[in-house]
Structure formats: structure tokens, C-alpha cells
Design a protein around this motif. Sequence first.
Motif, short mmCIF file in Angstrom:
data_model
loop_
_atom_site.label_atom_id
_atom_site.label_comp_id
_atom_site.label_asym_id
_atom_site.label_seq_id
_atom_site.Cartn_x
_atom_site.Cartn_y
_atom_site.Cartn_z
N VAL A 70 0.85 -1.19 0.00
CA VAL A 70 0.00 0.00 0.00
C VAL A 70 0.88 1.24 0.00
N GLU A 72 0.07 5.04 0.79
CA GLU A 72 -1.07 5.74 1.40
C GLU A 72 -0.75 7.22 1.58
N HIS A 74 -1.04 10.81 3.09
CA HIS A 74 -1.44 11.35 4.39
C HIS A 74 -1.59 12.87 4.37
N SER A 146 -3.65 4.45 -1.99
CA SER A 146 -4.68 4.63 -0.97
C SER A 146 -4.58 6.01 -0.32
N LEU A 148 -5.28 8.01 3.63
CA LEU A 148 -5.58 7.89 5.05
C LEU A 148 -7.08 8.01 5.25
N TYR A 149 -7.61 7.20 6.18
CA TYR A 149 -9.05 7.19 6.42
C TYR A 149 -9.32 7.23 7.93
N SER A 166 -7.62 2.66 5.95
CA SER A 166 -7.08 3.03 4.64
C SER A 166 -8.22 3.02 3.64
#
Length: 305
Positions: A70, A72, A74, A146, A148-149, A166
Amino acid sequence: MNKTDRSALLSRWIKPSSDTEKDQQDRAERMVREAFSAHPAFRSTDYRIYAKGSYRNNTNVRLDSDVDIVIELHECLYYDWAPNVTPSNPAPTPYTGSWTKEKWRGEVLAAITQKFGAADVDGTGNIAINVAAKSGSRPSIDIVPSFLYKQYSDTARSASLDRTGSCVWASDGKKIVNWPQQQADNGIAKNTATGGRYKYFVRALKNAENVLAAAGTIVEMPSYFMECLVYNVDDATLMSGRDLDQGFKAMLQALHQRLGNEADDRMLEPNEIKYLFHSTQKWTVAMGLELVISTWNYLGYGDDA
């Protein structure tokens, strides 16, 4: 198949990737990290790179050792509110930077293509960008762009109550939320609690699925499904029996019962956040039952006196 044959087979099936395969997996991860480190668009950009799936969780099996990575972003995040939580007012400050879903995926694809060459990179997948395997050098690599979630669990968005995951935006526009850290942490805890049997039996069930699917006995199933199924067997059952053969038999029996009662007994993914069975999954209860019954028959448990 008798007990002696089963025990010998299970002893092979529970083994992780060989040392050679592990070296190739690690090399693949290093190469992906090098690709992103060298890409100009990512300089001064806040992102994280981490492995996920079977490679990270040490549940991959021999001769079936792809790598999932991944990347990701941010610098911004996507978020939702937990069920039954009233959204706050005002909402979190909107992101005003330049990164969009399309730009992020495009730059990830550019970095990977520069590193591995266009002939070995397939960016047409709905979710992952795939890098082809090179025999003797590296396995197949799936790279997932991806974001950040956060799932906010109270109106004040208290950090101690937030769930961090994610978020993946598929090419078809679908938003997919994953919880890789929760999956890894819970898997480690369950494996410790069962003296290693959790990951032993995940690998064994994955190997069984490989054999049965190759023979045309069952349809091919995602390897994560097997990890989910074994996670839903209680620790005492996984620890039962004097040996692996008896323990694996007990696990199949427990899974058959749980799957048969799924309408009343909701099973979870190893992250313990998402339900295992719902309309958007790639698998069904019927597929799980077919796998369990076919594995039982293949190993000859029904022939035991």
C-alpha cells in the motif's frame, strides 16, 4: 487418505514461504520503496508505504507468494461517521491541496512504470497496479494507491476514539475502506493465544483451496477468505486435539457449524470491524461451506473409524 498421510500433508501445508521465497518477497518490497523514493512528484509529500495481506501477516503459503504493498497519502484524508453518531458542526476543514484520486493513482503508476518498465506493469486493474513476477528474482506485486481514512466515533472527533484505516478509490468509482493494522494486530494476538495454530491452519486451508480449485472441485477463492474463516473459529477449538490432524478436523467441524448458522451468527473479518458476509463481498456462505466440505472429503476425515 489415512491419518498418517494427512499428518504428513498437513506438516507440509502449514509451512510459510521458503527462505528463498521470503528473500524474493523482501526484494520486491524494497524495489517498490525505491521507486517511490526516487519519484520527483513524491518529494516533500507526506505518505506511508507498508505491506498488507498474507505477506505482512505471515499467512502466505509456499509457491503462492505474491506481495501486496500500500502507498497511502497522508496529506489529506477521507472520513465517515460511525453509525449512530451525529456529525459535528462545523465539519473538518476541507482539503485544498492538489492531490486528487486520479492524480494520486497516476503518479503511483508513473513511479512504478519508471522503476519496473512498462512491459511488466499493468495499471488497468480496478484497484491494484500489478507488477509481473520475474522467475528467480521477485514474485508478482500488487501496489494499492490509498488515502488515510478516519471513522469518527464521537461528535468531537476525539483521537482516542477514532478508527484509523485506509481508503481505496477503485477505478469504477467505488470507495473501499480497509483496516490493515487492526487485521495484523488481531491476527498476531490470535496466533499467540493458539500457540501458532491460527496461522498454521490458515496456511493449511489455503493449500487445500489451491489443490481443490486446481482440480476443478471448487471455484477459486480469494486467499483472504480462508484467513477470515479460520479467524472465526474459537481459540479453544483451534487448540483442541493431541496433534495438528485432530485440531484441523475440529476446526473444519466448527466452521461447518458456524457457516450453517450464519443467518443467526454474524461472522467478522479479522479486523473485527467489517462483517464477513454481505452483498459486496467476493464470497458467499455457500462458497465457505463448499470449501469446508470439499476439504473434509479430500482429507478423508469421513473415512475415520
